[in-house]
Design a protein around this motif. Sequence first.
Motif, PDB file in Angstrom:
ATOM      1  N   UNK A 163      10.879   6.817  -0.724  1.00  0.00           N
ATOM      2  CA  UNK A 163       9.673   7.073  -1.515  1.00  0.00           C
ATOM      3  C   UNK A 163       8.421   7.053  -0.639  1.00  0.00           C
ATOM      4  N   UNK A 164       8.535   6.441   0.529  1.00  0.00           N
ATOM      5  CA  UNK A 164       7.396   6.387   1.451  1.00  0.00           C
ATOM      6  C   UNK A 164       7.467   7.589   2.385  1.00  0.00           C
ATOM      7  N   UNK A 165       6.433   8.411   2.374  1.00  0.00           N
ATOM      8  CA  UNK A 165       6.382   9.589   3.244  1.00  0.00           C
ATOM      9  C   UNK A 165       6.582   9.197   4.704  1.00  0.00           C
ATOM     10  N   UNK A 166       7.507   9.897   5.370  1.00  0.00           N
ATOM     11  CA  UNK A 166       7.658   9.713   6.809  1.00  0.00           C
ATOM     12  C   UNK A 166       8.635   8.629   7.208  1.00  0.00           C
ATOM     13  N   UNK A 167       9.198   7.917   6.234  1.00  0.00           N
ATOM     14  CA  UNK A 167      10.220   6.921   6.561  1.00  0.00           C
ATOM     15  C   UNK A 167      11.582   7.430   6.119  1.00  0.00           C
ATOM     16  N   UNK A 168      12.573   7.273   6.972  1.00  0.00           N
ATOM     17  CA  UNK A 168      13.929   7.680   6.643  1.00  0.00           C
ATOM     18  C   UNK A 168      14.843   6.449   6.635  1.00  0.00           C
ATOM     19  N   UNK A 200       1.648   0.724   8.665  1.00  0.00           N
ATOM     20  CA  UNK A 200       1.867   0.834   7.222  1.00  0.00           C
ATOM     21  C   UNK A 200       0.533   0.744   6.488  1.00  0.00           C
ATOM     22  N   UNK A 201      -0.306  -0.189   6.919  1.00  0.00           N
ATOM     23  CA  UNK A 201      -1.567  -0.428   6.223  1.00  0.00           C
ATOM     24  C   UNK A 201      -2.596   0.670   6.481  1.00  0.00           C
ATOM     25  N   UNK A 202      -2.407   1.432   7.556  1.00  0.00           N
ATOM     26  CA  UNK A 202      -3.325   2.524   7.886  1.00  0.00           C
ATOM     27  C   UNK A 202      -2.825   3.795   7.202  1.00  0.00           C
ATOM     28  N   UNK A 228       0.829  -1.213   0.000  1.00  0.00           N
ATOM     29  CA  UNK A 228       0.000   0.000   0.000  1.00  0.00           C
ATOM     30  C   UNK A 228       0.862   1.261   0.000  1.00  0.00           C
ATOM     31  N   UNK A 229       1.848   1.303   0.872  1.00  0.00           N
ATOM     32  CA  UNK A 229       2.666   2.520   0.988  1.00  0.00           C
ATOM     33  C   UNK A 229       3.489   2.762  -0.269  1.00  0.00           C
ATOM     34  N   UNK A 230       4.100   1.711  -0.809  1.00  0.00           N
ATOM     35  CA  UNK A 230       4.918   1.880  -2.023  1.00  0.00           C
ATOM     36  C   UNK A 230       4.025   2.187  -3.221  1.00  0.00           C
ATOM     37  N   UNK A 231       2.872   1.524  -3.262  1.00  0.00           N
ATOM     38  CA  UNK A 231       1.934   1.786  -4.349  1.00  0.00           C
ATOM     39  C   UNK A 231       1.433   3.221  -4.315  1.00  0.00           C
ATOM     40  N   UNK A 269      -2.472   7.127   8.874  1.00  0.00           N
ATOM     41  CA  UNK A 269      -1.430   7.343   9.892  1.00  0.00           C
ATOM     42  C   UNK A 269      -0.198   7.975   9.253  1.00  0.00           C
ATOM     43  N   UNK A 270       0.268   9.067   9.855  1.00  0.00           N
ATOM     44  CA  UNK A 270       1.498   9.706   9.368  1.00  0.00           C
ATOM     45  C   UNK A 270       2.711   9.022   9.970  1.00  0.00           C
ATOM     46  N   UNK A 271       3.455   8.337   9.137  1.00  0.00           N
ATOM     47  CA  UNK A 271       4.669   7.667   9.615  1.00  0.00           C
ATOM     48  C   UNK A 271       5.716   8.705   9.982  1.00  0.00           C
ATOM     49  N   UNK A 272       6.563   8.375  10.952  1.00  0.00           N
ATOM     50  CA  UNK A 272       7.633   9.297  11.348  1.00  0.00           C
ATOM     51  C   UNK A 272       8.714   8.488  12.063  1.00  0.00           C
ATOM     52  N   UNK A 273       9.422   7.668  11.293  1.00  0.00           N
ATOM     53  CA  UNK A 273      10.412   6.788  11.907  1.00  0.00           C
ATOM     54  C   UNK A 273      11.447   6.355  10.876  1.00  0.00           C
ATOM     55  N   UNK A 274      12.380   5.527  11.333  1.00  0.00           N
ATOM     56  CA  UNK A 274      13.498   5.121  10.478  1.00  0.00           C
ATOM     57  C   UNK A 274      13.345   3.675  10.019  1.00  0.00           C
TER      58      UNK A 274
END
Lengths: 229, 229
Positions: free
Chosen positions: A183-188, A153-155, A27-30, A158-163
Amino acid sequence: MTGSAAPPAGPVTIVGGTGALGFGLALRLGKAGIPIVIGSRDEQRAQEAAERASEVIPECEGRQNEAAVEGARIVILSVPFRNQSETLTNLKTVLTPEHLLVDATVPLAAAVSGKATRTLGVWQGSAAQQAQEMAPEGVRVVSAFHTVSAALLADLDHELDEDVLICGDRKADKAEVAGLVGAIDGLRPVDCGPLEMARIVEQLTPLIISINVRNKVRAGIRITGLPNP
Amino acid sequence: MTGSAAPPAGPVTIVGGTGALGFGLALRLGKAGIPIVIGSRDEQRAQEAAERASEVIPECEGRQNEAAVEGARIVILSVPFRNQSETLTNLKTVLTPEHLLVDATVPLAAAVSGKATRTLGVWQGSAAQQAQEMAPEGVRVVSAFHTVSAALLADLDHELDEDVLICGDRKADKAEVAGLVGAIDGLRPVDCGPLEMARIVEQLTPLIISINVRNKVRAGIRITGLPNP
């Protein structure tokens, strides 16, 4: 390592994409505009998962694992540890040096009905190193995605904010996976060193499970002190 | 677990307080108003370190390790893994069930001239579990302080902003250590489960060393998703 590397050209295949982590990554990559192929041992389950994903992401198909790998440049292996070895055996004839294999497997003791806060010892050192040993000669293996909650990830609200901690033996391969993560918002993406460091990073899953249980949360990891917070 | 627990009453002894991590903890805890006793195998080195610390913190004395432990409620064990076993043997006659022993030891392979990004296997599972086995009956052991940079602790101008992961078998003991951690500005205690989880948390030191080398930083750990960021 920053998220500035380019996202991958061409589809990303997720072997085990019907599972919770694999589906969340799909979902996130798509959503980031990357064409996704969901692989499963069972073609029908793969197609059903792809149909569900297609309700929220533009391009997703489902195929039986071996067929799903063909044509992909990046293959994410997201299966329970119990199935990792068998899955890699089945992929032996289709994985080639063109493929970058991103192993997300964690050797949780749950594989043998043990606790999810404990791991099994893997003779090669880690599940990722087992993947490297079992994959055909020349297939490049990078280890990643052990600490991100499948549910978060599936939600997509939800704003991701992690590594995402990445281990691998070649800088170019890690940079490619960093592009995928970025490419996924909020992931580093954070480069953690050679593939052998997967011995440590794979242990973070049971650590997070233990923290989750104690705090009733869905925890993740952030490395502090890096220049790009 | 939050930082709201009370800081400890009475002095905190740091066995190995002349080392980089121990000295940094002495400064930060001393700055929080906690009386500190720096312990060392060598009384003179302990006193020299205490004199240096006394330039910036109100109450600090230096004593030979065994003498340093007497009268303390919390004893932080901050020695190289190479010296952990010998140190605990020497403390056998002075450690009592009154003491809460906070083990910060990491079994880095550097102990046998190996890499600091690798660890040694410890038969008991972790250095903390070795400490529990070696300490006299009734001494309570908690594992903590593996991921905080010694250099950043000692640099009082640096604003800390990270977590300390705590493992232990008794909630009351972990709450006491959480109080100690919470007394240091910018550090948040996180309960990671029973003492056996030290097997994982001790591995975070080599992981951070690997990240530091790659990024030329002094990294730390932050758990995301907890209610009290």
